[in-house]
Design a protein around this motif. Sequence first.
Motif, PDB file in Angstrom:
ATOM      1  N   MET A  95       0.826  -1.206   0.000  1.00  0.00           N
ATOM      2  CA  MET A  95       0.000   0.000   0.000  1.00  0.00           C
ATOM      3  C   MET A  95       0.863   1.260   0.000  1.00  0.00           C
ATOM      4  SD  MET A  95      -2.960   1.183   2.691  1.00  0.00           S
ATOM      5  CE  MET A  95      -3.562   2.885   2.726  1.00  0.00           C
ATOM      6  N   ALA A  96       1.907   1.260   0.858  1.00  0.00           N
ATOM      7  CA  ALA A  96       2.768   2.438   0.958  1.00  0.00           C
ATOM      8  C   ALA A  96       3.446   2.757  -0.368  1.00  0.00           C
ATOM      9  CB  ALA A  96       3.810   2.229   2.052  1.00  0.00           C
ATOM     10  N   LEU A  97       3.781   1.736  -1.139  1.00  0.00           N
ATOM     11  CA  LEU A  97       4.435   1.961  -2.427  1.00  0.00           C
ATOM     12  C   LEU A  97       3.433   2.291  -3.526  1.00  0.00           C
ATOM     13  CD1 LEU A  97       7.092  -0.871  -2.217  1.00  0.00           C
ATOM     14  CD2 LEU A  97       7.534   1.593  -2.173  1.00  0.00           C
ATOM     15  N   VAL A  98       2.286   1.620  -3.505  1.00  0.00           N
ATOM     16  CA  VAL A  98       1.263   1.868  -4.517  1.00  0.00           C
ATOM     17  C   VAL A  98       0.793   3.320  -4.487  1.00  0.00           C
ATOM     18  CG1 VAL A  98      -1.151   1.378  -5.106  1.00  0.00           C
ATOM     19  CG2 VAL A  98       0.460  -0.502  -4.768  1.00  0.00           C
ATOM     20  N   VAL A  99       0.601   3.878  -3.282  1.00  0.00           N
ATOM     21  CA  VAL A  99       0.062   5.243  -3.196  1.00  0.00           C
ATOM     22  C   VAL A  99       1.071   6.304  -3.616  1.00  0.00           C
ATOM     23  CG1 VAL A  99      -1.630   4.630  -1.429  1.00  0.00           C
ATOM     24  CG2 VAL A  99       0.626   5.488  -0.721  1.00  0.00           C
ATOM     25  N   THR A 100       2.348   5.897  -3.823  1.00  0.00           N
ATOM     26  CA  THR A 100       3.316   6.857  -4.361  1.00  0.00           C
ATOM     27  C   THR A 100       3.232   6.942  -5.873  1.00  0.00           C
ATOM     28  OG1 THR A 100       5.095   5.233  -4.601  1.00  0.00           O
ATOM     29  CG2 THR A 100       4.909   6.341  -2.461  1.00  0.00           C
ATOM     30  N   LYS A 124      -4.665  10.389   5.069  1.00  0.00           N
ATOM     31  CA  LYS A 124      -5.342  10.628   6.345  1.00  0.00           C
ATOM     32  C   LYS A 124      -4.718   9.835   7.493  1.00  0.00           C
ATOM     33  CE  LYS A 124      -9.841  11.918   4.436  1.00  0.00           C
ATOM     34  NZ  LYS A 124     -11.275  11.530   4.259  1.00  0.00           N
ATOM     35  N   VAL A 125      -4.252   8.621   7.186  1.00  0.00           N
ATOM     36  CA  VAL A 125      -3.696   7.781   8.259  1.00  0.00           C
ATOM     37  C   VAL A 125      -2.177   7.867   8.335  1.00  0.00           C
ATOM     38  CG1 VAL A 125      -5.627   6.175   8.226  1.00  0.00           C
ATOM     39  CG2 VAL A 125      -3.645   5.720   6.780  1.00  0.00           C
ATOM     40  N   GLY A 126      -1.600   8.692   7.476  1.00  0.00           N
ATOM     41  CA  GLY A 126      -0.158   8.925   7.558  1.00  0.00           C
ATOM     42  C   GLY A 126       0.705   7.835   6.959  1.00  0.00           C
ATOM     43  N   ILE A 127       0.210   7.152   5.936  1.00  0.00           N
ATOM     44  CA  ILE A 127       1.000   6.131   5.247  1.00  0.00           C
ATOM     45  C   ILE A 127       1.588   6.739   3.976  1.00  0.00           C
ATOM     46  CG2 ILE A 127       0.936   3.965   3.947  1.00  0.00           C
ATOM     47  CD1 ILE A 127      -1.109   2.914   5.880  1.00  0.00           C
ATOM     48  N   SER A 128       2.903   6.744   3.902  1.00  0.00           N
ATOM     49  CA  SER A 128       3.556   7.248   2.693  1.00  0.00           C
ATOM     50  C   SER A 128       4.956   6.641   2.622  1.00  0.00           C
ATOM     51  CB  SER A 128       3.665   8.772   2.705  1.00  0.00           C
ATOM     52  OG  SER A 128       4.433   9.206   3.814  1.00  0.00           O
ATOM     53  N   GLY A 129       5.474   6.513   1.415  1.00  0.00           N
ATOM     54  CA  GLY A 129       6.794   5.928   1.255  1.00  0.00           C
ATOM     55  C   GLY A 129       6.797   4.465   1.618  1.00  0.00           C
ATOM     56  N   VAL A 130       7.940   3.953   2.004  1.00  0.00           N
ATOM     57  CA  VAL A 130       8.044   2.546   2.378  1.00  0.00           C
ATOM     58  C   VAL A 130       7.544   2.380   3.792  1.00  0.00           C
ATOM     59  CG1 VAL A 130       9.598   0.599   2.708  1.00  0.00           C
ATOM     60  CG2 VAL A 130      10.008   2.206   0.842  1.00  0.00           C
ATOM     61  N   ALA A 131       6.573   1.463   4.008  1.00  0.00           N
ATOM     62  CA  ALA A 131       5.969   1.261   5.328  1.00  0.00           C
ATOM     63  C   ALA A 131       6.995   0.709   6.308  1.00  0.00           C
ATOM     64  CB  ALA A 131       4.797   0.296   5.208  1.00  0.00           C
TER      65      ALA A 131
END
Length: 205
Positions: A150-155, A198-205
């Motif tokens: 998820m963290a990579l897909v949203v980038t 909103k939940v603060g997920i970004s970059g590599v989890a």
Amino acid sequence: MTDSASIVFVVDDDDSVCRALARLIRSAGYRVETFGTARAFLDRMPADACPACVVLDIQLPDLSGLELARELDAALPIIFITGHGDIAMGVGAMKAGATDFLPKPVSDTDLLRAIEQALARAVQTRAIRHELDSLRGRVERLTPREREVMALVVTGLLNKQVASELGTVEQTIKAHRRRVMAKMEATSLAQLIRIADKVGISGVA
């Protein structure tokens, strides 16, 4: 428009002021509870069961209104009232998170308007908080690998790029991605990106 599920807390060490404000607030259709000290209020303050705000005298015998506001840490919207206000005090009240700062004797119209606005803010804040709780609950359902995906897909990375980053094959990433979308209840990448933000997920989890 009033909401009978909402509650207004009045904190003032003057009994006559408490009684007068309670009558006014009840006449507008709100529930109300009064307290003579900041400590009495803190001891009684209920859990977040309904939208609420505080009508708070700045000068109290134990904790001051400003000190109580700091204790609350923006947990509730606050309307400060005072018989000895000045510009500096008003600025301090606003910095402490007040939604309004009203001089005594308080105008009925001004106070009820301030209460309506404070409760509207409380409703909005609760909705945002509940949404975040729901989203965080969905994140908890993800496996560690799904969170990484998820963290990579949203980038904006493509499946094959995500696979390369994680040292696996594209087909595996597609399967993880489907599960992420289902668990996060997202119907599009754009929606997933908004949730991640909103939940603060970004970059590599």
